[in-house]
Design an enzyme around this catalytic site. Structure first.
Site, PDB file in Angstrom:
ATOM      1  N   TRP A   1       0.897  -1.149   0.000  1.00 49.59           N
ATOM      2  CA  TRP A   1       0.000   0.000   0.000  1.00 49.59           C
ATOM      3  C   TRP A   1       0.935   1.198   0.000  1.00 49.59           C
ATOM      4  O   TRP A   1       1.620   1.483   0.981  1.00 49.59           O
ATOM      5  CB  TRP A   1      -0.879   0.009   1.252  1.00 49.59           C
ATOM      6  CG  TRP A   1      -1.925   1.082   1.244  1.00 49.59           C
ATOM      7  CD1 TRP A   1      -3.174   1.013   0.689  1.00 49.59           C
ATOM      8  CD2 TRP A   1      -1.818   2.394   1.803  1.00 49.59           C
ATOM      9  NE1 TRP A   1      -3.850   2.191   0.883  1.00 49.59           N
ATOM     10  CE2 TRP A   1      -3.041   3.063   1.550  1.00 49.59           C
ATOM     11  CE3 TRP A   1      -0.838   3.071   2.498  1.00 49.59           C
ATOM     12  CZ2 TRP A   1      -3.290   4.373   1.968  1.00 49.59           C
ATOM     13  CZ3 TRP A   1      -1.072   4.373   2.910  1.00 49.59           C
ATOM     14  CH2 TRP A   1      -2.292   5.014   2.638  1.00 49.59           C
TER      15      TRP A   1
ATOM     16  N   GLU B   1     -21.897   5.998  10.493  1.00 54.61           N
ATOM     17  CA  GLU B   1     -21.260   4.750  10.056  1.00 54.61           C
ATOM     18  C   GLU B   1     -21.863   4.285   8.730  1.00 54.61           C
ATOM     19  O   GLU B   1     -21.149   3.819   7.841  1.00 54.61           O
ATOM     20  CB  GLU B   1     -21.403   3.670  11.120  1.00 54.61           C
ATOM     21  CG  GLU B   1     -20.897   2.310  10.710  1.00 54.61           C
ATOM     22  CD  GLU B   1     -19.430   2.289  10.268  1.00 54.61           C
ATOM     23  OE1 GLU B   1     -18.696   3.266  10.530  1.00 54.61           O
ATOM     24  OE2 GLU B   1     -19.029   1.308   9.641  1.00 54.61           O
TER      25      GLU B   1
END
Ligand code: AGP
Length: 629
Positions: free
Chosen positions: A88, A500
């Site tokens: 990453w 969320e």
């Protein structure tokens, strides 16, 4: 947030490395690579092989691990000692040149790294001045050249060369290092990055996380910051502290199984993990209520009654989804235990100047237990004298070694980058903690606690009911899949549920989504409603003390052309007149509604992501654990 793997033994390293990288791909997937020691028979230039005759073969590819597998098979490289990496990117664009492993000038030293070498620029200048030639833009490559320097300075002592190198590095790193002059040995080390180490009859192994080695061994060790572990091909491992003193680490047993780390017949990990939520809630709340004493128990929490009574402030620190769980926890703890709770994103808390005393309780929430900002927030809190409770899903992770109290959320391994079951487990555990604090501060009776606990035991069945019929959720998702933006509105715990829900949608479908307290909508956000686009508005309007206010807000949005997707309580017919799509969920007490209302929002996000052709398990630019700042 990369993944590293290392193997040295009698078996074929290649298959372990590639399988391990595939299981760590959730940690980062923009490029990958392996390095294998080629013994003398395979190396033509014995003379250039430093006497051992061995050389290193490195294969790297931009893209996912599958591209690397194809390249490795084509290359025909094989060997019994090697390291691997899935990346990453932090420094240097995703490319083959920047893919790990990185080598020194001689090509006889290879390194894979997870983390950020913060002083790499200074080290790189010094190394270039000494004549080293760099081939990449990465911070990692300085490590290979430093080992090259130190190997010469320590007359070929590989362990001492690595130890000296580690002393020169600042920042976060988990490293696996190979040297062709030591064809059976791999040295691993870490600082502020995760690393697990084990061995079995086939050899010695190390990786960033347990899925990479679970099928070889369940007995693993962790090393402390800047310790070294020297892996040998006979499966033996030597451990040294930063001063070079040998030590024997503790052994941890991995509880979960490999199939729990596999998809188990589901199309993706995200759906598997959403579907596991009934069991997760059952496991998280199990055995928390003692019928004999008619009280919740948290034996992990070593605070005396007096210390619990003296708590005058609680900070909750976390990132991302874990932060949203904390927001819900705040409402519940303040409502029941009457202790002020401040919820901070860890990246702000750690650079702020929080007001902490020995009467402060800090709750750090981290699924991975490895999030850099949350770990630093824990360290700040500990230094200031607070008692720190860590809620985590990974026992043995770094947060478990830094907090005084560890509460295991028991969600089992979560592979999909987007958190789902771990979020519900966090909320369930925070609910119990809020009840416990109120019980211990004599603000709730045993009967009251038992009543709510009894309702929590209904949650798995209610989630199963939601999962059993997702047609309304899928229809709503289909209607919204082409939108450019979506708004989420709710009140109280309904609002924090929306935060969320919005994160879930944007992180896996890349559809911009934003959540608001419904009462705020008229103070600006309502301008976002585009009647021509029928902007989707997801309204969490379950049975609550503010439901009528929610209905009014929905009408306001509807009147301006919004497409309303309502999450409502079964039997609520009024909402059907207002909303374009109604997703009914079973009735629960308001304080428990985030657990049931979140499930449709998870599925809504997943359906839209699939409709938009997104990879729901490995969304672009993301990684499962943000182990760098
Ligand atoms: C959630 O879907 C994301 N993967 C991300 O926000 C995550 O919650 C955050 O990075 C915190 O991770 P942690 O719980 O492991 O600390």
């Amino acid at each position: 947030m990369c993944g590293i793997v290392a193997f040295t033994g009698t078996a074929d390293a290649r298959s372990f490395l590639l399988a391990g990288l595939a299981r760590l791909e959730y940690r980062g997937y923009d490029s990958a690579g392996i390095a294998l020691v080629q013994p003398q028979a395979a190396s033509q230039e014995a003379g250039s092989a430093g006497g051992t005759g061995a050389v290193l073969e490195v294969v790297r590819r931009k893209g996912k691990v599958a591209s690397l597998v194809e390249a490795v098979e084509k290359s025909g490289v094989a060997g019994t000692c090697g390291i691997g990496h899935t990346r990453w990117a932090t420094h240097g664009v995703p490319s083959e040149e920047n893919a790990h492993p990185h080598c020194d000038c001689s090509g006889r030293i290879a390194v894979v790294h997870n983390g950020i070498i913060e002083n790499y620029a200074h080290l790189k200048v010094e190394l270039i001045e000494k004549g080293h030639v760099f081939a990449s833009q990465t911070d990692t490559e300085v490590v290979a050249h430093l080992v090259e320097e130190n190997y010469e300075a320590h007359a070929g002592d590989f362990t001492e060369a690595v130890r000296a190198t580690v002393a020169q590095l600042s920042g976060s790193f988990a490293l696996a290092i190979l040297h062709a002059n030591h064809p059976d040995t791999i040295i691993v080390t870490r600082n502020d990055s995760p690393l697990v180490i084990g061995s079995y009859e086939g050899g010695a192994i190390a990786a960033s996380d347990t899925p990479a080695l679970i099928d070889k061994t369940r007995e693993i060790s962790y090393i402390r910051d800047r310790d070294l572990a020297v892996l040998h091909s006979d499966g033996s491992i030597e451990f040294f502290d930063p001063a070079g003193e040998p030590f024997t680490p503790a052994i941890y047993h991995i509880e979960w199984s490999l199939e729990q780390a596999e998809k188990g017949g589901y199309p993706d990990f995200m759906l598997k993990e959403i579907s596991e939520q009934p069991r997760v809630i059952r496991d998280t709340i199990a055995n928390r209520f003692d019928r004999k004493t008619c009280a919740l128990q948290f034996d992990e929490l070593p605070l005396t009654d007096e210390e619990l009574a003296d708590i005058d402030r609680i900070y909750v620190v976390a990132c991302g989804t874990s932060y949203h769980a904390g927001l819900i926890g705040k409402d519940l703890i303040e409502n029941w235990a009457r202790i002020p709770v401040e919820v901070d994103v860890a990246s702000e808390f750690r650079y702020g100047n929080p007001i902490i005393s020995t009467n402060t309780l800090v709750i750090a929430i981290s699924q991975s237990g490895e999030t850099a900002d949350t770990l630093e927030a824990v360290r700040l809190a500990r230094r200031a004298g607070a008692h720190v409770i860590a809620l985590t899903n990974v026992m043995g992770s770094r947060i478990t070694q830094e907090a005084q109290t560890v509460l295991n959320i028991k969600a089992n391994i979560e592979i999909a980058v987007a958190a789902t079951k771990s979020f519900l487990a966090q909320v369930a555990l925070l609910t119990l903690l809020g009840l416990y604090l109120a019980q211990e501060r004599l603000l709730l009776t045993g009967a009251q606690v038992r009543e709510i606990y009894g309702e929590m035991k209904q949650l798995p069945g209610q989630i199963e009911q939601i999962l059993s019929d997702t047609a309304a959720i899928e229809a709503a998702a289909d209607a919204c899949a082409e939108a450019q933006t979506a708004l989420f509105i709710g009140r109280g715990v309904g609002a924090t549920t929306c935060y969320e829900g919005a994160l879930k949608l944007k992180e896996i479908s890349y559809l911009h989504a934003e959540a608001f307290s419904a009462g705020e909508i008229k103070h600006g956000p309502i301008a976002l409603i585009d009647p021509d686009a029928a902007t989707p508005v997801v309204a969490v309007a379950t049975q609550s003390s503010t439901r009528d206010k929610m209905l009014a807000n929905i009408e306001e949005m509807k009147a301006r052309g919004a497409r309303i997707v309502a999450v409502a309580t079964e039997g609520d017919e009024r909402i059907r007149e207002l909303a374009d799509h109604v997703i009914y969920i079973p009735p629960t007490r308001e304080c428990l509604s985030p657990i049931t209302a979140s499930v449709p929002l998870q599925l809504f996000a997943r359906f839209i992501a699939l409709a938009r052709g997104c990879d729901v398990d490995q969304p672009r630019n993301l990684a499962k654990s943000v182990t760098v700042e």
